[in-house]
Design a protein around this motif. Structure first.
Motif, short mmCIF file in Angstrom:
data_model
loop_
_atom_site.label_atom_id
_atom_site.label_comp_id
_atom_site.label_asym_id
_atom_site.label_seq_id
_atom_site.Cartn_x
_atom_site.Cartn_y
_atom_site.Cartn_z
N ASN A 158 0.83 -1.20 0.00
CA ASN A 158 0.00 0.00 0.00
C ASN A 158 0.86 1.24 0.00
O ASN A 158 2.00 1.23 0.49
CB ASN A 158 -0.91 0.04 1.24
N ILE A 159 0.31 2.33 -0.53
CA ILE A 159 0.93 3.64 -0.37
C ILE A 159 0.50 4.18 0.98
O ILE A 159 -0.70 4.27 1.29
CB ILE A 159 0.52 4.60 -1.49
N GLU A 160 1.46 4.54 1.80
CA GLU A 160 1.19 4.96 3.17
C GLU A 160 0.33 6.23 3.17
O GLU A 160 0.51 7.12 2.34
CB GLU A 160 2.49 5.22 3.91
N ASN A 161 -0.63 6.26 4.09
CA ASN A 161 -1.52 7.41 4.33
C ASN A 161 -2.51 7.66 3.20
O ASN A 161 -3.27 8.63 3.26
CB ASN A 161 -0.71 8.69 4.58
N GLU A 162 -2.50 6.85 2.16
CA GLU A 162 -3.46 7.04 1.07
C GLU A 162 -4.44 5.87 0.99
O GLU A 162 -5.37 5.90 0.19
CB GLU A 162 -2.73 7.19 -0.27
N ASN A 163 -4.21 4.85 1.79
CA ASN A 163 -5.08 3.66 1.79
C ASN A 163 -5.27 3.12 0.38
O ASN A 163 -6.37 2.71 -0.01
CB ASN A 163 -6.44 3.99 2.42
N LEU A 164 -4.20 3.14 -0.40
CA LEU A 164 -4.25 2.70 -1.80
C LEU A 164 -3.37 1.47 -1.97
O LEU A 164 -2.16 1.52 -1.70
CB LEU A 164 -3.78 3.82 -2.72
#
Length: 455
Positions: free
Chosen positions: A312-318
């Motif tokens: 995941n990309i941190e802080n983007e919940n992606l």
């Protein structure tokens, strides 16, 4: 001798399992049950030959039919070249030859009329059939004027094994068991490659070879754990028996429908959680791409039925990539490996590797799964272990001390399972962090990462 053996086999089946309560015959145009009470009652006033019981009709037929027998009170004979016919939807499907035998006991003589088919009848499943014995083909031995009325017996061949009764009650609390499964009203046989599934909180976590056994008129299929295992208190479990996991003992085409039973764990003692002891990212630092990542465990583990690891990309919940992990052994450790296939890492972006809860399960013994693990790998510079030239780091007596901190430094501390213990932006000066237990921790200062052994 052949007739005697045939009679003994038919009589054994009759005495052991057949009640004839579901069978009937026609007497003077009326449909009559083939029960002992009915036969006894009718014998008082009837002059015809009335059977006591029949070896078919009281329960569904899950086997090839070799012969069918009727028993009578007293000795009998058969009219030469007599036959009986099996009908389906009014059409004849098989014809058998009638023969008889008489057993002389201490108190009475029992006669048996047997319809024998040229080859075993493997009748299509899911249908109802009628056996018809013509009037007058069976008579009292020495009294040819006392004969049978038309006999007609209805029986069925089921399409499946029918109701599955679980060995634990639905929704009950189960502390420990060595096996859990389902009972069937027919003798059962194993199916090659069949598996039974254990689910934890709705997630399949283990598969077992389907354990199948049978006794007289009773079958069983389920899971044999090999030992008593404990089920964690308050956790929801299920045992799933997929359709086709077991068949009738003598009809492999008659199989079970899917069966499932749900229960709640009741074992209250603490259970050692599954936790990795090391990660390859601590030694192999990603730069602009992420390849294979390995997590090391000190106990035997297995993948759950639906394992996945996410990037995941941190802080983007992606989620940018999901991979199915593998498990291997290396130098006594069990290794969970996830190959992210050199996926590019965007500069200035932070990433996390997430191992969802229940991805792995203990391979043996009690059913224990991993909790949700999150590993932060920072920006494109990744987890980097370099000698700190700007700050001083020391650890003693459960405390990590950091000196020469500049204002606005972002300091994070993680345990090896990715749990964040400390996260702050500092003022200029020194920082002290108390840790919950001794061990190895990951310290991140403005994206630069250090392994810290705290004693």
């Amino acid at each position: 001798m052949k007739k005697f053996i045939t009679f003994i086999v038919a009589a054994f089946c009759l005495a052991s399992s057949m009640s004839a309560q579901g069978s009937y015959y026609y007497y003077h145009g009326a449909k009559m049950p083939l029960s002992e009470d009915a036969a006894t009652e009718l014998n008082v006033s009837a002059s015809g030959l009335i059977p006591e019981q029949c070896t078919i009709g009281d329960r569904p037929v899950c086997y090839p039919i070799v012969d069918i027998g009727f028993t009578f009170d007293g000795s009998i004979s058969i009219t030469e070249n007599s036959t009986a016919t099996v009908f389906s939807d009014g059409h004849p499907v098989a014809t058998g030859v009638l023969s008889c035998s008489n057993y002389v006991g201490k108190k009475r003589i029992q006669g048996t009329a047997v319809i024998t088919f040229e080859s075993p009848l493997l009748l299509p499943k899911g249908k109802t059939y009628h056996l018809v014995v013509p009037e007058g083909v069976i008579y009292r031995e020495g009294k040819p004027d006392i004969t049978n009325e038309k006999l007609e017996v209805e029986f069925s061949v089921p399409s499946t094994l029918g109701q599955a009764t679980p060995t634990v009650e639905e929704g009950s609390v189960v502390e420990r068991k060595d096996r859990i499964g389902f009972f069937f009203g027919f003798e059962t046989a194993p199916v090659d490659g069949a598996k039974a599934i254990l689910l934890r909180e709705g997630v399949p976590v283990r598969e077992y070879d389907c354990d199948v056994s049978w006794d007289w008129n009773l079958g069983y299929a389920g899971i044999n754990f090999g030992e008593n295992i404990n089920f964690e208190n308050g956790v929801r479990y299920s045992i799933q028996l997929p359709a086709g996991s077991t068949s009738a003992l003598y009809r492999t085409d008659i199989v079970n429908e899917e069966a499932i039973v749900n229960f709640i764990g009741g074992y209250t003692e603490p259970m050692k959680p599954i936790q990795y002891t090391w990660c390859s990212l601590f030694d192999n630092h990603p730069t602009d791409v992420l390849g294979e990542v390995k997590f090391y465990y000190d106990r035997p583990i297995a993948l759950s039925a639906n394992p996945i690891i996410k990037l995941n990309i941190e802080n983007e919940n992606l989620t940018v990539k999901e991979v199915v992990p593998t498990i291997s052994e290396e130098n006594g450790d069990w290794v969970l490996a996830a190959d992210f296939e050199n996926i590019p890492l965007i500069p200035e972006k932070g990433y996390t590797i997430i191992i969802p809860e229940g991805t792995i399960v203990s391979k043996e013994g009690d059913v224990v799964v991993n909790q949700r693990n999150v590993m932060e790998i920072g920006s494109s510079s990744g987890i980097v272990e370099i000698e700190n030239r700007e700050v001083s780091i020391n650890s003693s007596n459960g405390v990590i001390s950091i000196g020469q901190i500049f204002k606005g430094c972002n300091i994070k501390l993680f345990s090896l399972d990715g749990t964040m213990i400390y996260n702050t932006k500092t003022s200029e000066g020194n920082v002290s962090i108390s840790v919950p237990t001794f061990g190895v921790y990951i310290l991140s200062i403005n994206g630069k990462t250090y392994k810290i052994a705290v004693k």
